[in-house]
Design a protein around this motif. Structure first.
Motif, PDB file in Angstrom:
ATOM      1  N   GLU A 180       4.182   7.000  11.407  1.00  0.00           N
ATOM      2  CA  GLU A 180       3.195   8.017  11.037  1.00  0.00           C
ATOM      3  C   GLU A 180       1.799   7.418  10.968  1.00  0.00           C
ATOM      4  O   GLU A 180       0.826   8.033  11.434  1.00  0.00           O
ATOM      5  N   ALA A 239       8.033  -6.250   8.374  1.00  0.00           N
ATOM      6  CA  ALA A 239       8.950  -5.275   7.755  1.00  0.00           C
ATOM      7  C   ALA A 239       8.893  -5.306   6.234  1.00  0.00           C
ATOM      8  O   ALA A 239       9.856  -5.669   5.570  1.00  0.00           O
ATOM      9  N   VAL A 283       9.266  -4.315   2.445  1.00  0.00           N
ATOM     10  CA  VAL A 283      10.338  -3.516   1.841  1.00  0.00           C
ATOM     11  C   VAL A 283       9.848  -2.124   1.466  1.00  0.00           C
ATOM     12  O   VAL A 283      10.563  -1.131   1.621  1.00  0.00           O
ATOM     13  N   GLU A 284       8.621  -2.046   0.948  1.00  0.00           N
ATOM     14  CA  GLU A 284       8.118  -0.759   0.447  1.00  0.00           C
ATOM     15  C   GLU A 284       7.693   0.203   1.557  1.00  0.00           C
ATOM     16  O   GLU A 284       7.398   1.361   1.282  1.00  0.00           O
ATOM     17  N   GLN A 285       7.645  -0.271   2.803  1.00  0.00           N
ATOM     18  CA  GLN A 285       7.203   0.600   3.905  1.00  0.00           C
ATOM     19  C   GLN A 285       8.351   0.849   4.873  1.00  0.00           C
ATOM     20  O   GLN A 285       8.810  -0.060   5.551  1.00  0.00           O
ATOM     21  N   ALA A 286       8.815   2.086   4.918  1.00  0.00           N
ATOM     22  CA  ALA A 286       9.891   2.461   5.837  1.00  0.00           C
ATOM     23  C   ALA A 286       9.337   2.532   7.271  1.00  0.00           C
ATOM     24  O   ALA A 286       8.141   2.779   7.461  1.00  0.00           O
ATOM     25  N   PRO A 287      10.188   2.332   8.273  1.00  0.00           N
ATOM     26  CA  PRO A 287       9.721   2.414   9.657  1.00  0.00           C
ATOM     27  C   PRO A 287       9.049   3.746   9.976  1.00  0.00           C
ATOM     28  O   PRO A 287       8.070   3.792  10.723  1.00  0.00           O
ATOM     29  N   ARG A 288       9.548   4.837   9.368  1.00  0.00           N
ATOM     30  CA  ARG A 288       8.945   6.148   9.631  1.00  0.00           C
ATOM     31  C   ARG A 288       7.499   6.199   9.163  1.00  0.00           C
ATOM     32  O   ARG A 288       6.640   6.799   9.820  1.00  0.00           O
ATOM     33  N   GLU A 289       7.216   5.548   8.031  1.00  0.00           N
ATOM     34  CA  GLU A 289       5.839   5.510   7.525  1.00  0.00           C
ATOM     35  C   GLU A 289       4.934   4.741   8.484  1.00  0.00           C
ATOM     36  O   GLU A 289       3.772   5.117   8.695  1.00  0.00           O
ATOM     37  N   GLN A 290       5.466   3.671   9.061  1.00  0.00           N
ATOM     38  CA  GLN A 290       4.676   2.886  10.011  1.00  0.00           C
ATOM     39  C   GLN A 290       4.386   3.710  11.267  1.00  0.00           C
ATOM     40  O   GLN A 290       3.283   3.655  11.818  1.00  0.00           O
TER      41      GLN A 290
END
Length: 495
Positions: A153, A142, A144-151
């Motif tokens: 996508e 997890a 910090v700079e990567q939101a779950p939505r980005e993962q």
């Protein structure tokens, strides 16, 4: 300090041996042996198999050298390949010994294609495992700079690339097969209402010009603000959904006979706003009156009757704003799989985002979006209508009719689109030039307004498989409804 019993039990339950990723060394050896015996075996797998699809690193080296020799027009045999593989050790055997063994154990070239497909399928399974592991590890870490939505996508995009790269069911087909498909299309067009090869929009003059909306086509509908882009596309979508007729085949799959199932990505307006527009179009009660509650009892009955008629139509709306092309594609595939899909609409193109990193060129991002949209239309075999904005340079000309060059980020849009249409209402521009009442200019303006009142033009600026030109439509601004224009040359002769 002793660990809790529950945690100790969990640690003891962790397997000490890791599972080996799926592979088939025998299939790899059989294919390589077949290639060494007869180089033509390579051409049975050349359009989909790559060195990285082999599990064994030594087999990757052998395949790479063999392919290089074959492509250079040379023979790939144990003797010719020995030079390029050096003194590598193959499980205690020399290069020459291992290659000779592969050639000696080769069975038949006929099965080379099957061996190749087995190797490819197992490689895909290994990549799926890797994607799954990356997904799990990324979710645990997890960052910090990567939101779950980005993962999500990123994973969707990797899965899509995996599905599209190296399909082995493509390639050349016999011309006779293409002829059969063309004749089937013509037969369906003859049987279908309106005699169209594509889906009827409900606007007869537009259908006559385009032959309906064709499967796999990317159709761009562009215009300046207030021209009626969304109104036109909602009219078309409703007409198609209302005309839907399905027929269950012998295989149990329901096939569309008339009309179609519509998916609508409303990236700008909410589903309620879109529904209000359609209710206004169908009931004849202006949408501004519906929003304000300024309606009479008879208007309310018209609205409820229209809403009742629309309850059962196959019309699906996704109102999520700011989605990426990867998300849109994933949702469209899901809709087709779960409900069916015959037409996809995106309102509008510039509100989509690509996978490009922040700061990248917007034109490059738009290229990715339009290319992805065209690929999606082909993949789902449905027409996609995508709305697009026009640049302000239209307003600087005396003739406000739009041209292909007016498309924003026009290069990729114009290139990828099969059809480009523009909505133009001269009434809007004439109405904004209203002079002071009572003057000579006012009377001339009034005559001009009467000429253009209630008329709209759909300008077909590009069409791969048909003519370009202009289609005139009737437009009722109060209820934002487009309809066929009743031209005098089509009226019945006087008795």
């Amino acid at each position: 300090m002793a660990l809790p019993n529950a945690l100790t039990a969990k640690l003891e339950a962790v397997p000490t041996e890791y599972r080996v990723q799926p592979h088939n060394i025998d299939a790899e050896q059989a294919l390589l042996g077949a290639m060494l015996v007869n180089n033509d075996a390579y051409y049975r797998v050349s359009d989909f198999l790559l060195p990285e699809h082999f599990m064994e690193e030594a087999h990757q080296q052998i395949f790479t050298v063999a392919v290089s020799l074959i492509k250079a027009g040379k023979l790939a045999t144990p003797i010719t390949m020995k030079t390029y593989l050096g003194d590598a050790d193959f499980g205690g055997q020399t290069v020459m010994q291992y290659l000779a063994r592969l050639a000696a154990d080769a069975t038949t070239v006929i099965n080379a294609g099957e061996y190749g497909r087995t190797i490819y399928d197992l490689a895909i399974r290994r990549r799926l495992i890797n994607i799954g592991e990356d997904l799990v590890n990324g979710a645990y870490e997890a960052p910090v700079e990567q939101a779950p939505r980005e993962q999500i996508e990123l994973t969707e995009r990797r899965l899509y690339e995996l599905a599209e790269a190296g399909k082995y069911d493509g390639g050349f087909q016999k011309f006779s097969d293409a002829l059969t498909a063309a004749i089937d299309m013509a037969a369906k067009a003859y049987q279908r209402e309106g005699k169209l090869s594509g889906i009827a929009t409900g606007l007869s003059d537009l259908d006559a010009k385009m032959g309906g909306l064709q499967p796999s086509d990317l159709i761009i509908l562009a215009g300046r603000p207030a021209m009626g882009k969304t109104s036109l596309v909602t009219n078309i979508a409703f007409n198609i959904a209302k005309a839907y007729q399905g027929e269950k085949g012998q295989d149990g799959v329901t096939k569309t006979v008339n009309g179609g199932i519509v998916g609508f990505f409303s990236l700008e307006m909410s589903a309620e706003q879109l529904a209000t527009r359609i209710i206004a179009e169908q009931s004849g009660v202006p949408s501004y009156k519906i929003r304000r509650g300024d309606i009479r009892p008879e208007d309310f009955y018209k609205i409820t009757d229209a809403a009742r008629d629309m309850q059962t139509i196959p019309f699906y709306i996704d109102q999520t704003g700011g989605i990426s092309i990867a998300q849109l594609a994933a949702r469209a595939r899901r809709l087709k799989r779960q409900k069916g899909l015959d037409l996809l609409i995106v309102d509008y193109l510039q509100l989509l985002s690509g996978s490009s990193k922040k700061g990248d060129n917007r034109v490059q991002e738009m290229t990715e979006i339009t290319t992805g949209m065209k690929a999606l239309a082909k993949e789902l075999s449905v027409p996609i209508i995508a709305l697009s904005q026009l640049s302000r340079q239209v307003e600087n000309r005396d003739d406000k009719r739009p041209q292909l060059s007016d498309l924003r980020e026009s290069g990729s849009i114009e290139q990828d689109a099969d059809v480009v249409m523009f909505v133009f209402r001269e009434e809007y521009y004439v109405g904004n030039k209203k002079p002071r009442e009572g003057t000579e200019e006012f009377f001339a303006w009034e005559a001009e307004m009467q000429r253009v009142h209630g008329k709209a033009e759909v300008i077909i600026g590009k069409q791969r498989h048909g003519p370009t030109g202009t289609v005139e439509l009737q437009f009722d601004a109060n209820i934002t409804r487009f309809s066929n224009l009743a031209q005098s040359d089509r009226l019945p002769e006087p008795m």
